[in-house]
Design an enzyme around this catalytic site. Sequence first.
Site, PDB file in Angstrom:
ATOM      1  N   ALA A  26       0.767  -1.347   0.029  1.00 11.93           N
ATOM      2  CA  ALA A  26      -0.059  -0.162  -0.106  1.00 11.93           C
ATOM      3  C   ALA A  26       0.762   1.280   0.113  1.00 11.93           C
ATOM      4  CB  ALA A  26      -0.873   0.093   1.263  1.00 11.93           C
ATOM      5  N   ASN A  55       0.684  -4.082   7.904  1.00 10.78           N
ATOM      6  CA  ASN A  55       1.384  -4.474   6.815  1.00 10.78           C
ATOM      7  C   ASN A  55       2.512  -3.426   6.270  1.00 10.78           C
ATOM      8  OD1 ASN A  55       0.387  -6.982   6.291  1.00 10.78           O
ATOM      9  ND2 ASN A  55      -1.626  -6.105   6.067  1.00 10.78           N
ATOM     10  N   HIS A  94      -0.295   7.635   4.060  1.00  5.43           N
ATOM     11  CA  HIS A  94       0.931   7.117   4.658  1.00  5.43           C
ATOM     12  C   HIS A  94       1.994   8.231   3.953  1.00  5.43           C
ATOM     13  CE1 HIS A  94      -0.806   3.438   5.630  1.00  5.43           C
ATOM     14  NE2 HIS A  94      -1.287   3.093   4.746  1.00  5.43           N
TER      15      HIS A  94
HETATM   16  N1  LIG Z   1       1.171  -5.724   2.101  1.00 13.17           N
HETATM   17  C1  LIG Z   1       0.192  -4.601   1.998  1.00 13.17           C
HETATM   18  O1  LIG Z   1       0.321  -3.426   2.160  1.00 13.17           O
HETATM   19  C2  LIG Z   1      -1.252  -5.190   2.296  1.00 13.17           C
HETATM   20  C3  LIG Z   1      -2.279  -4.399   2.121  1.00 13.17           C
HETATM   21  C4  LIG Z   1      -3.514  -4.809   1.941  1.00 13.17           C
HETATM   22  C5  LIG Z   1      -3.937  -6.151   2.789  1.00 13.17           C
HETATM   23  N2  LIG Z   1      -2.942  -6.899   2.931  1.00 13.17           N
HETATM   24  C6  LIG Z   1      -3.068  -8.148   3.592  1.00 13.17           C
HETATM   25  O2  LIG Z   1      -3.286  -9.106   2.574  1.00 13.17           O
HETATM   26  C7  LIG Z   1      -4.027 -10.202   2.994  1.00 13.17           C
HETATM   27  C8  LIG Z   1      -4.961 -10.203   2.025  1.00 13.17           C
HETATM   28  O3  LIG Z   1      -5.982  -9.193   1.900  1.00 13.17           O
HETATM   29  P1  LIG Z   1      -7.494  -8.943   1.334  1.00 13.17           P
HETATM   30  O4  LIG Z   1      -7.951  -7.707   1.263  1.00 13.17           O
HETATM   31  O5  LIG Z   1      -7.565  -9.938  -0.162  1.00 13.17           O
HETATM   32  O6  LIG Z   1      -8.388  -9.853   2.503  1.00 13.17           O
HETATM   33  P2  LIG Z   1      -9.649 -10.316   2.206  1.00 13.17           P
HETATM   34  O7  LIG Z   1     -10.139 -10.614   3.701  1.00 13.17           O
HETATM   35  O8  LIG Z   1     -10.653  -9.929   1.165  1.00 13.17           O
HETATM   36  O9  LIG Z   1      -9.542 -12.160   1.870  1.00 13.17           O
HETATM   37  C9  LIG Z   1      -8.582 -12.862   2.507  1.00 13.17           C
HETATM   38  C10 LIG Z   1      -9.171 -14.381   1.988  1.00 13.17           C
HETATM   39  O10 LIG Z   1      -8.272 -15.321   2.700  1.00 13.17           O
HETATM   40  C11 LIG Z   1      -9.222 -16.366   3.266  1.00 13.17           C
HETATM   41  N3  LIG Z   1      -8.125 -16.850   4.319  1.00 13.17           N
HETATM   42  C12 LIG Z   1      -7.878 -16.271   5.586  1.00 13.17           C
HETATM   43  N4  LIG Z   1      -6.970 -17.046   6.369  1.00 13.17           N
HETATM   44  C13 LIG Z   1      -6.848 -18.327   5.416  1.00 13.17           C
HETATM   45  C14 LIG Z   1      -6.081 -19.427   5.769  1.00 13.17           C
HETATM   46  N5  LIG Z   1      -5.377 -19.634   6.934  1.00 13.17           N
HETATM   47  N6  LIG Z   1      -6.229 -20.267   4.985  1.00 13.17           N
HETATM   48  C15 LIG Z   1      -6.909 -20.346   3.777  1.00 13.17           C
HETATM   49  N7  LIG Z   1      -7.539 -19.137   3.507  1.00 13.17           N
HETATM   50  C16 LIG Z   1      -7.655 -18.182   4.341  1.00 13.17           C
HETATM   51  C17 LIG Z   1     -10.207 -15.826   3.802  1.00 13.17           C
HETATM   52  O11 LIG Z   1     -11.299 -16.708   3.797  1.00 13.17           O
HETATM   53  C18 LIG Z   1     -10.527 -14.684   2.525  1.00 13.17           C
HETATM   54  O12 LIG Z   1     -11.332 -15.327   1.496  1.00 13.17           O
HETATM   55  C19 LIG Z   1      -4.736  -9.756   4.373  1.00 13.17           C
HETATM   56  O13 LIG Z   1      -3.880 -10.269   5.472  1.00 13.17           O
HETATM   57  C20 LIG Z   1      -4.421  -8.063   4.498  1.00 13.17           C
HETATM   58  O14 LIG Z   1      -3.883  -7.682   5.824  1.00 13.17           O
HETATM   59  C21 LIG Z   1      -1.425  -6.651   2.788  1.00 13.17           C
END
Ligand SMILES: NC(=O)c1ccc[n+]([C@@H]2O[C@H](COP(=O)([O-])OP(=O)(O)OC[C@H]3O[C@@H](n4cnc5c(N)ncnc54)[C@H](O)[C@@H]3O)[C@@H](O)[C@H]2O)c1
Length: 269
Positions: A124, A190, A220
């Site tokens: 992000a 993150n 940010h």
């Molecule tokens: N690196 C970054 O800057 C950044 C930015 C945004 C989000 N993220 C992270 O990326 C990840 C995904 O984000 P998103 O918006 O797609 O989330 P989301 O909630 O839309 O989707 C996550 C999916 O993963 C599944 N899931 C969760 N834990 C699981 C597990 N142990 N095994 C199998 N499936 C599992 C859930 O059922 C859900 O469908 C999150 O952890 C979020 O915090 C990172």
Amino acid sequence: MKNAKLKVSLLGCGAIGRTIVENSGDEYEILAVFDRNTEKAEELAGICSAEVAKSMEEFLEYASLSDVVVEAASQQAVRECPKILECTNLVIMSVGALSDSELLEKLINTARESGKKVLIPSGAVGGIDALKAVKGLAEEVVLKTVKHPESLKGAPFFKEKGISENIEERTVLFEGSAIEAIRLFPANVNVAATVSLACMGFDRTRVIVIADPNVRENVHEIRAKGEFGELVFKVRNRKHPKNPKTSYLAALSVVKLLRDLAGEMRVGT
Ligand SMILES: NC(=O)c1ccc[n+]([C@@H]2O[C@H](COP(=O)([O-])OP(=O)(O)OC[C@H]3O[C@@H](n4cnc5c(N)ncnc54)[C@H](O)[C@@H]3O)[C@@H](O)[C@H]2O)c1
């Protein structure tokens, strides 16, 4: 002549997984998907004709046939990731999980033994390329995050400090180390983790968290100083249409990383 497409498998079929699928095309294709919510996995697989793994064991079989697995699930899912790294390269989105130094070490050791790589997209924020370049030279790295009070609700910070979550004017809530910020505001992990890993580490990176009822986007700002000069980067992030907690830029950043892995040239450090 174009070589075969990069084979990607997805752990997590939420907002980020969907953006990855919707942008697959000439550069990469989706081999398999896995989600603990099988309906979500099936829905996404339907868009891109991927295989649906019904268990982590089954997913590992597909992972070994993939060029790369993208974890876009949760911090808890990252705990399963050393097994994936034994058989293929791994992109981690839930990068806050790496503030656990034991897990980070385990992933790095597994990658060393298997000859595979752990890849962390910029997510992000911008400026990660420059922060990486000045690693070892930066005297100070500060991440200032400004969010609407609604987005900060539920953070352990409020309970621990005895402060009300109902904030009506711009308020500096926290100034301290990234590791402490991650503990008190786990939903902001993150960006703080990516900035920490890129340059000065979790203990030396400074984080400021501000609640502001007048901001719509998550803002940010990263500042770094050293003998190289001064770096300043600012992003105002729009929400992902499928998940208001995720910035759309984060999903775009992993799509670009996959395209770069598939492509002939990569711009940026
Ligand atoms: N690196 C970054 O800057 C950044 C930015 C945004 C989000 N993220 C992270 O990326 C990840 C995904 O984000 P998103 O918006 O797609 O989330 P989301 O909630 O839309 O989707 C996550 C999916 O993963 C599944 N899931 C969760 N834990 C699981 C597990 N142990 N095994 C199998 N499936 C599992 C859930 O059922 C859900 O469908 C999150 O952890 C979020 O915090 C990172």
